[in-house]
Design a protein around this motif. Structure first.
Motif, PDB file in Angstrom:
ATOM      1  N   ILE A   1       0.827  -1.210   0.000  1.00  0.00           N
ATOM      2  CA  ILE A   1       0.000   0.000   0.000  1.00  0.00           C
ATOM      3  C   ILE A   1       0.862   1.261   0.000  1.00  0.00           C
ATOM      4  O   ILE A   1       0.775   2.085  -0.907  1.00  0.00           O
ATOM      5  N   PHE A   2       1.684   1.437   1.011  1.00  0.00           N
ATOM      6  CA  PHE A   2       2.333   2.718   1.233  1.00  0.00           C
ATOM      7  C   PHE A   2       3.515   2.993   0.312  1.00  0.00           C
ATOM      8  O   PHE A   2       3.788   4.138  -0.011  1.00  0.00           O
ATOM      9  N   TYR A   3       4.228   1.977  -0.101  1.00  0.00           N
ATOM     10  CA  TYR A   3       5.416   2.187  -0.927  1.00  0.00           C
ATOM     11  C   TYR A   3       5.108   2.141  -2.418  1.00  0.00           C
ATOM     12  O   TYR A   3       6.027   2.081  -3.224  1.00  0.00           O
ATOM     13  N   LYS A   4       3.875   2.171  -2.801  1.00  0.00           N
ATOM     14  CA  LYS A   4       3.478   2.130  -4.209  1.00  0.00           C
ATOM     15  C   LYS A   4       3.192   3.529  -4.725  1.00  0.00           C
ATOM     16  O   LYS A   4       3.061   4.483  -3.976  1.00  0.00           O
ATOM     17  N   TYR A   5       3.048   3.623  -6.046  1.00  0.00           N
ATOM     18  CA  TYR A   5       2.831   4.912  -6.694  1.00  0.00           C
ATOM     19  C   TYR A   5       1.482   5.513  -6.315  1.00  0.00           C
ATOM     20  O   TYR A   5       1.380   6.699  -6.076  1.00  0.00           O
ATOM     21  N   ALA A   6       0.433   4.707  -6.284  1.00  0.00           N
ATOM     22  CA  ALA A   6      -0.917   5.180  -5.965  1.00  0.00           C
ATOM     23  C   ALA A   6      -1.411   4.496  -4.689  1.00  0.00           C
ATOM     24  O   ALA A   6      -2.154   3.520  -4.747  1.00  0.00           O
ATOM     25  N   PRO A   7      -1.016   5.007  -3.517  1.00  0.00           N
ATOM     26  CA  PRO A   7      -1.394   4.326  -2.276  1.00  0.00           C
ATOM     27  C   PRO A   7      -2.899   4.312  -2.012  1.00  0.00           C
ATOM     28  O   PRO A   7      -3.416   3.370  -1.429  1.00  0.00           O
TER      29      PRO A   7
ATOM     30  N   LYS B   1      -5.314   4.045  -4.234  1.00  0.00           N
ATOM     31  CA  LYS B   1      -5.886   2.976  -5.057  1.00  0.00           C
ATOM     32  C   LYS B   1      -5.609   1.610  -4.422  1.00  0.00           C
ATOM     33  O   LYS B   1      -6.493   0.756  -4.356  1.00  0.00           O
ATOM     34  N   ASN B   2      -4.390   1.427  -3.938  1.00  0.00           N
ATOM     35  CA  ASN B   2      -4.046   0.169  -3.276  1.00  0.00           C
ATOM     36  C   ASN B   2      -4.750   0.034  -1.933  1.00  0.00           C
ATOM     37  O   ASN B   2      -5.054  -1.079  -1.507  1.00  0.00           O
ATOM     38  N   ASP B   3      -4.996   1.158  -1.273  1.00  0.00           N
ATOM     39  CA  ASP B   3      -5.746   1.125  -0.021  1.00  0.00           C
ATOM     40  C   ASP B   3      -7.134   0.535  -0.238  1.00  0.00           C
ATOM     41  O   ASP B   3      -7.586  -0.309   0.524  1.00  0.00           O
ATOM     42  N   LYS B   4      -7.783   0.998  -1.266  1.00  0.00           N
ATOM     43  CA  LYS B   4      -9.134   0.494  -1.553  1.00  0.00           C
ATOM     44  C   LYS B   4      -9.125  -0.984  -1.902  1.00  0.00           C
ATOM     45  O   LYS B   4     -10.120  -1.674  -1.707  1.00  0.00           O
ATOM     46  N   LEU B   5      -8.004  -1.471  -2.393  1.00  0.00           N
ATOM     47  CA  LEU B   5      -7.910  -2.865  -2.795  1.00  0.00           C
ATOM     48  C   LEU B   5      -7.553  -3.785  -1.630  1.00  0.00           C
ATOM     49  O   LEU B   5      -8.145  -4.850  -1.463  1.00  0.00           O
ATOM     50  N   TYR B   6      -6.605  -3.372  -0.785  1.00  0.00           N
ATOM     51  CA  TYR B   6      -6.052  -4.275   0.216  1.00  0.00           C
ATOM     52  C   TYR B   6      -6.593  -4.101   1.627  1.00  0.00           C
ATOM     53  O   TYR B   6      -6.594  -5.049   2.410  1.00  0.00           O
ATOM     54  N   VAL B   7      -7.019  -2.907   2.005  1.00  0.00           N
ATOM     55  CA  VAL B   7      -7.416  -2.663   3.395  1.00  0.00           C
ATOM     56  C   VAL B   7      -8.592  -3.541   3.850  1.00  0.00           C
ATOM     57  O   VAL B   7      -8.551  -4.077   4.959  1.00  0.00           O
TER      58      VAL B   7
END
Length: 87
Positions: free
Chosen positions: A18-24, A26-32
């Motif tokens: 999540i945090f070390y990616k380009y679009a955190p 977007k990844n938050d919505k996917l992984y949280v």
């Protein structure tokens, strides 16, 4: 000690996914929601298996796991709704 290792691995994977990616966001919505489901399952399982036993409520393993999975799914749905409201 094992819980500490599990949560440390969970924390490191959240950082990397999540945090070390380009679009955190977007990844938050996917992984949280998945992380919330896992944390909810573990906390519910410990509460149901150990906490309820100490107050005199004894449940069989199948019912305990089913309740834990059910509560974890509710937590994941709440996490999905909360995460989808982020801009």
């Amino acid at each position: 000690p094992i819980n500490g290792y599990i949560y440390y691995i969970k924390f490191i994977s959240a950082q990397n996914l999540i945090f070390y990616k380009y679009a955190p966001l977007k990844n938050d919505k996917l992984y949280v929601p998945n992380y919330m489901c896992l944390a909810g399952f573990i906390m519910d399982l410990v509460t149901i298996k150990n906490g309820l036993y100490h107050v005199g409520i004894k449940l069989c393993s199948v019912v305990g796991y089913a309740l834990s999975i059910g509560f974890a799914l509710v937590v994941a749905i709440i996490g999905k709704i909360a995460s989808s409201r982020l801009n």
